[in-house]
Design an enzyme around this catalytic site. Structure first.
Site, PDB file in Angstrom:
ATOM      1  N   SER A  63       0.694  -1.345   0.177  1.00 42.20           N
ATOM      2  CA  SER A  63       0.099  -0.095   0.064  1.00 42.20           C
ATOM      3  C   SER A  63       0.735   1.251   0.039  1.00 42.20           C
ATOM      4  O   SER A  63       2.026   1.259   0.301  1.00 42.20           O
ATOM      5  CB  SER A  63      -0.717   0.188   1.137  1.00 42.20           C
ATOM      6  OG  SER A  63      -1.678  -1.136   1.334  1.00 42.20           O
TER       7      SER A  63
HETATM    8  N1  SAH Z   1      -0.255  -5.003   3.939  1.00 44.54           N
HETATM    9  C1  SAH Z   1       0.415  -5.577   2.714  1.00 44.54           C
HETATM   10  C2  SAH Z   1      -0.476  -5.020   1.494  1.00 44.54           C
HETATM   11  C3  SAH Z   1      -0.907  -6.574   0.765  1.00 44.54           C
HETATM   12  S1  SAH Z   1      -1.823  -6.360  -0.169  1.00 44.54           S
HETATM   13  C4  SAH Z   1       1.542  -4.857   2.595  1.00 44.54           C
HETATM   14  O1  SAH Z   1       1.938  -3.850   3.537  1.00 44.54           O
HETATM   15  O2  SAH Z   1       2.419  -5.218   1.606  1.00 44.54           O
HETATM   16  C5  SAH Z   1      -3.112  -7.516   0.127  1.00 44.54           C
HETATM   17  C6  SAH Z   1      -2.847  -9.007   0.403  1.00 44.54           C
HETATM   18  O3  SAH Z   1      -3.945  -9.453   0.953  1.00 44.54           O
HETATM   19  C7  SAH Z   1      -2.413  -9.723  -0.674  1.00 44.54           C
HETATM   20  O4  SAH Z   1      -1.111 -10.195  -0.486  1.00 44.54           O
HETATM   21  C8  SAH Z   1      -3.437 -10.777  -0.844  1.00 44.54           C
HETATM   22  O5  SAH Z   1      -2.768 -12.017  -1.021  1.00 44.54           O
HETATM   23  C9  SAH Z   1      -3.977 -10.818   0.468  1.00 44.54           C
HETATM   24  N2  SAH Z   1      -5.303 -11.582   0.898  1.00 44.54           N
HETATM   25  C10 SAH Z   1      -6.371 -11.489  -0.031  1.00 44.54           C
HETATM   26  N3  SAH Z   1      -7.210 -12.156   0.669  1.00 44.54           N
HETATM   27  C11 SAH Z   1      -6.930 -12.790   1.741  1.00 44.54           C
HETATM   28  C12 SAH Z   1      -7.334 -13.572   2.872  1.00 44.54           C
HETATM   29  N4  SAH Z   1      -8.741 -13.820   2.471  1.00 44.54           N
HETATM   30  N5  SAH Z   1      -6.690 -13.757   3.657  1.00 44.54           N
HETATM   31  C13 SAH Z   1      -5.437 -13.616   3.854  1.00 44.54           C
HETATM   32  N6  SAH Z   1      -4.859 -12.872   2.881  1.00 44.54           N
HETATM   33  C14 SAH Z   1      -5.654 -12.465   1.929  1.00 44.54           C
END
Ligand code: SAH
Length: 218
Positions: A63
């Protein structure tokens, strides 16, 4: 080199966070410390402290720094909290939380991302973090209840298991909307019931799972 990254990081804190109204000194100093560039692949490191999201592989993104700060500040962490994070991704937001609360439980559904994040977090010495590969829409029942819950993927609704696993007095931040655009909601559990407020419009990758969206194969 290291100094260049540090300079870029402090500039990010001033120009992207302080200038836009982030005030919590603990959040500002945590984001001034966590080496965001180490959570990003080498080819993109020059852009690590820019005012945008970046790809982290598997069609997912880290993000924008401002969004990390806004969500973290709204969790109102003082230091003693147990925090659940859904969507570990690169692990950057996890590290920021680890600087600010007692214990972080983070769930990621894509094993390759979870493994990489675990490795970076361990190499930076974060010992108060556990990362699990699982569908985070079901939460982490064994470790509940949580003082704060942070969801970093966009959800069609507030997953009921997450609400159940939030302590009374606890705060949850979650983007709710359709697959491409959402509204960042702050959900607070009070003795009188559940209160919700909307903070801002936002764009997160979809939350995929039992209480989220169906995976797309493309
Ligand atoms: N906070 C992260 C942003 C990641 S983007 C950072 O700082 O890099 C969102 C993430 O959520 C992705 O990696 C995706 O694979 C994950 N995601 C999506 N659905 C999910 C679920 N049901 N359970 C766990 N992770 C999930």
């Amino acid at each position: 080199m290291a100094n260049d990254y540090e300079r870029a990081r402090l500039k990010m804190v001033d120009e992207q966070l302080v200038a836009r109204g982030i005030k919590d000194p603990r959040v500002l100093s945590a984001m001034g410390r966590v080496p965001r560039h180490l959570f990003i692949e080498e080819a993109l490191r020059d852009r690590a402290y820019g005012d945008h999201a970046l790809p982290i592989g598997e069609r997912q993104t880290i993000s924008q720094p401002y969004m990390v700060a806004l969500m973290t500040e709204a969790l109102e962490l003082k230091g003693s909290e147990r925090v659940l994070e859904i969507g570990t991704g690169s692990g950057y937001q996890t590290a920021v939380l680890a600087e600010l609360a007692a214990r972080i439980y983070s769930i990621e559904r894509i094993a390759g991302l979870a493994d990489k994040a675990r490795w970076v977090l361990a190499s930076l010495g974060y010992r108060n973090v556990a990362v699990k590969i699982f569908d985070g829409t079901y939460g982490w029942k064994d470790q509940s209840p949580f003082d704060a819950i942070l969801v970093t993927a966009g959800s069609p609704e507030v997953p009921p298991p997450l609400l159940e696993q939030l302590k009374e007095g606890g705060r949850m931040l979650i983007p709710v909307g359709d697959r491409t655009t959402q509204v960042l909601k702050k959900v607070t559990k009070t003795p009188a019931g559940v209160e919700q407020s909307s903070l801002t419009g936002c764009v997160f990758v979809p939350l995929i799972g039992g209480h989220g969206w169906v995976a797309e194969n493309a």
